[in-house]
Scaffold this active site. Sequence first.
Site, PDB file in Angstrom:
ATOM      1  N   TYR A   1      56.380-101.729  47.888  1.00  0.00           N
ATOM      2  CA  TYR A   1      55.400-100.778  48.453  1.00  0.00           C
ATOM      3  C   TYR A   1      55.740 -99.347  48.054  1.00  0.00           C
ATOM      4  O   TYR A   1      56.847 -99.060  47.598  1.00  0.00           O
ATOM      5  CB  TYR A   1      55.315-100.911  49.979  1.00  0.00           C
TER       6      TYR A   1
ATOM      7  N   HIS B   1      58.990 -99.951  56.634  1.00  0.00           N
ATOM      8  CA  HIS B   1      57.660-100.091  57.220  1.00  0.00           C
ATOM      9  C   HIS B   1      57.695 -99.488  58.623  1.00  0.00           C
ATOM     10  O   HIS B   1      58.636 -99.748  59.379  1.00  0.00           O
ATOM     11  CB  HIS B   1      57.296-101.561  57.421  1.00  0.00           C
TER      12      HIS B   1
END
Length: 386
Positions: free
Chosen positions: A214, A47
Amino acid sequence: MQGKPRIAIVGAGLGGTAAAALMARAGFNVRLYEQAPAFSRLGAGIHLGPNVMKIMRRIGIEDALNASGSHPDFWYSRHWQTGEELAKIPLGDYALSHYGASYLTVHRGDFHALMTAALPAGVLTFNKKLASVDDRGADVLLTFEDGTSEVADIVIGADGVNSRLREHLLGAEPPKYTGFVGHRAVFPTPLDSGTLPFDMCVKWWSDDRHMMVYYVTEKRDEIYYVTGVPEAQWDMTKSWVPSSQEAMREAFAGWHPTVQALIEATPEVSKWPLLERDPLPLWSRGRIVLLGDACHPMKPHMAQGAAMAIEDAAMLTRVFEEVGMTDHAQAFAVYEQNRTVRASRVQRVSHDNTWLRTNENPDWCFGYDVFEVPLLDAAAKTPAAV
Ligand SMILES: Cc1cc2nc3c(=O)[nH]c(=O)nc-3n(C[C@H](O)[C@H](O)[C@H](O)COP(=O)(O)OP(=O)(O)OC[C@H]3O[C@@H](n4cnc5c(N)ncnc54)[C@H](O)[C@@H]3O)c2cc1C
């Protein structure tokens, strides 16, 4: 560069590479030494919050990253079995307007390659494993395993959780195994998503384990998951081991069909120990200073470990620019004063694994701007605002 203090950074991970890129751009005389012979596209995602993207803007790779990564509109937290929504944190356009930079999820290898490419030629040398270090007062002698040596005025230890430079400052002590492992897998996005479409960024939670999922590309054709699963023992001679679909099925038996669909689509999965250290009594001594996992390794449960290493790199660069490095002890004290409270808070929240499980406000983390936060002096009584 003649006459300028020589800065040597040991370790070209995400923190060391960010430090070298930022310091080179600021005109410092910097060299980066990495033990690996080269970097490969390691199977992992990462991230990049607005707090990191503002630093990437400074390095000059913000647009390239925005083109490479996935831009989730929300971070979802979901119940492990029912899929019920536990939290929905706005990212996407909200991150851009509210924090002033994107929230991205990317392939870690793609991110590292972009940062490495931003280094001026000649800054990074591979195949340089630090063997010993001698702080001689007037300078530091670094000796590498290939028998070569370098002399520097300032040495930055960005050499990760098993840091040789941390050991030099504080003595040999292995990091602590937390009793948890993380499984990691990156693979082509499967077509079958169970009963829910794949969220762009979701953490599935039970009481004792989780799975974070993700996309790592803008096209969403590659998906990544990383877990946190209790496991009593770890063989500390290994930094990771291969795992299997079977082990994943067992660890996540009874979980939601979307999680099962991901496990069934997994071609290869690895397993990593989650390691920590107690806060160090010092981050620097003499001409040597630490950053990133070398001084505050943490569980990855806030997805902010690398972010803290990169913020450290940016703060150290800022301090060298604003305070100077003639009095290196003073510069290192200012750096530590401005980083320790925030890094310790992130370490603690990561340890507790509570981040965004419910609808909390993430502004203190995502809204931090390392270049704009007021700089405290070394003796400031009030710790740095996070
Ligand atoms: C399962 C898992 C998932 C994670 N997910 C995230 C995430 O989503 N987001 C996030 O921000 N963080 C995440 N992290 C944490 C993140 O990986 C680390 O915090 C980050 O890599 C620390 O960066 P660093 O530069 O300090 O150290 P490292 O990235 O470990 O780099 C250290 C470098 O130093 C080199 N080196 C070591 N010893 C020597 C030596 N003697 N001589 C020369 N070179 C040397 C190493 O080869 C390496 O290149 C995760 C961690 C794990 C385990």
